[in-house]
Design an enzyme around this catalytic site. Sequence first.
Site, short mmCIF file in Angstrom:
data_model
loop_
_atom_site.label_atom_id
_atom_site.label_comp_id
_atom_site.label_asym_id
_atom_site.label_seq_id
_atom_site.Cartn_x
_atom_site.Cartn_y
_atom_site.Cartn_z
N LYS A 140 0.84 -1.20 0.00
CA LYS A 140 0.00 0.00 0.00
C LYS A 140 0.88 1.25 0.00
CE LYS A 140 -3.74 2.10 2.76
NZ LYS A 140 -4.51 2.01 4.01
N SER B 248 -9.45 -0.51 7.47
CA SER B 248 -8.94 -0.42 6.10
C SER B 248 -8.29 -1.66 5.53
CB SER B 248 -7.95 0.74 5.99
OG SER B 248 -8.68 1.94 5.89
N SER C 115 -9.50 1.86 3.27
CA SER C 115 -8.70 2.62 2.34
C SER C 115 -7.68 1.80 1.56
CB SER C 115 -7.96 3.72 3.10
OG SER C 115 -7.06 3.14 4.04
N1 GLN Z 1 -12.68 4.29 6.91
C1 GLN Z 1 -11.97 4.71 8.08
C2 GLN Z 1 -11.52 6.14 7.91
O1 GLN Z 1 -11.85 6.71 6.96
C3 GLN Z 1 -10.82 3.80 8.34
C4 GLN Z 1 -9.66 4.06 7.49
C5 GLN Z 1 -8.46 3.24 7.84
O2 GLN Z 1 -8.57 2.21 8.51
N2 GLN Z 1 -7.31 3.72 7.41
O3 GLN Z 1 -10.87 6.70 8.72
#
Ligand code: GLN
Length: 493
Positions: free
Chosen positions: A82, A181, A157
């Site tokens: 990532k 994420s 994400s």
């Molecule tokens: N969807 C969550 C956020 O927007 C989690 C994102 C993540 O785990 N990086 O913060």
Amino acid sequence: MFSLTKAQKLLQRGEISSRELVLTCLKRISVLEETIHAFLYLDAEGALRQADLADAKLAEWRQAGLPADQSIGLLGIPIAVKDVLTVQGMPCTCGSKILEGYIPPFTATVVEKLQAAGAIVLGKTNTDEFAMGSSTENSAYGVTRNPWDTTRVPGGSSGGSAAAVAAGFALAALGTDTGGSVRQPASFCGVTGLKPTYGRASRYGLVAYGSSLDVVGVFARSAADAAVVFSAYNGRDPRDATTQDLPDAKIVLEAEASPCLEGIRIGVPKEYFIAGIQPEVEEKVRAAIQTMADLGAEIREVSLPHTEYALPVYYLIAPAEASANLARFDGVRYGPRVSGESMWDVFYKTRGAKFGDEVRRRIMLGTYALSAGYYDAFYGQAQKVRTLIKRDFEQVFRQVDAVACPVAPTTAFPIGAHGGDPLAMYLEDIFTLPANLAGVPGLAFPVGFDAAGLPVGMQLMGRHFDEATLFRLAYAYQQVTNWHVQYPPLLQS
Ligand code: GLN
């Protein structure tokens, strides 16, 4: 398309070369990447060079007679990373224009460990900007599409990493999980995804989002594959003071002739089966729990009473930490600069022009929650409720060894569905945020499909540092089911 553990065996026996393996991935990428857009950076030549080196080493080992029980580790296995983790020499954008062109001079510890085990990094995968989002639509470089249905999101994400594994672009991929994420995109893309315990793996070289929540996780085709990668990258790192001083976790999953889960107690929290969740999601998750019961696990209803507060607590704590962490991107130290009259003018102009909407929203939310006069009412209060959420888990893990629930309330949603509605997007995270707030591990894996043919994921959460039990459960389940070996129709053509 085969699994990482299968590839390991074939490489070891010399029945396939690393070059062939890398070429297979590159071929699929060349056909499908234009549609999927999993990668922000691909180093095909570098990967092939490393594959040749791996093949030379494998040949050497075979000649010298590698003992049959000794594993080749990840030697010659192509993986993806990532784009919030640094890999020396590869750009690191975090899906943001503010880091366009930034090439970090060092490699994240977790990646370094995988490389030391022989893994080949194919490239960097797409992400919501600074990992803020649940769909990969917040990337400044375009959306990633779900390989199961390219009109839908892959989740986020870490959507690029999840899609890369689902589409067979790489045998495993690293992601990060601050609020879901890794688990949510794993669920949306029908792959296995682990969010380890907070402090289990180094965050050195991970561009920080919410430092008290962030953890590096892994996507793979199965629990067995994920366990191999996790075993190679976890552990204490003197460069990350929050990593725990424990022996590295080495998960060994022994295939039993008939998997048995006797003696394991699984809790089903009633707060995770609420009105509004897609009926097929509940149905498939309950069926998977029944399968585990059939294998001998004891099932009990449990309660995590503060679950409903996880969402507001997370959306105060994570933006608060983000507002501090993202202060460093000012046009002076990293990435591009928009020139201005004064230093402050440069800061304002660069940050104003280069951060996307969601990142700006979170910086404002976080700055507000931390500002004098509001600190106690918002940030301080959120920290107290976080403690209550953590206690819920402590109390439940006195009664059971793992907790089973859905990963997300729905299967993958259409691209654009939550476009103008940040709250609807935040609601995607209700079942994944608690594990981050409590710091406990979570494992997501496929347990069926909805009527539209989209994967449904189940989540197991466990005690701090007890990833082993989660792997054992998912592995047993995968030995008697075949959801994890289904491929998107796109790959069959
Ligand atoms: N969807 C969550 C956020 O927007 C989690 C994102 C993540 O785990 N990086 O913060």
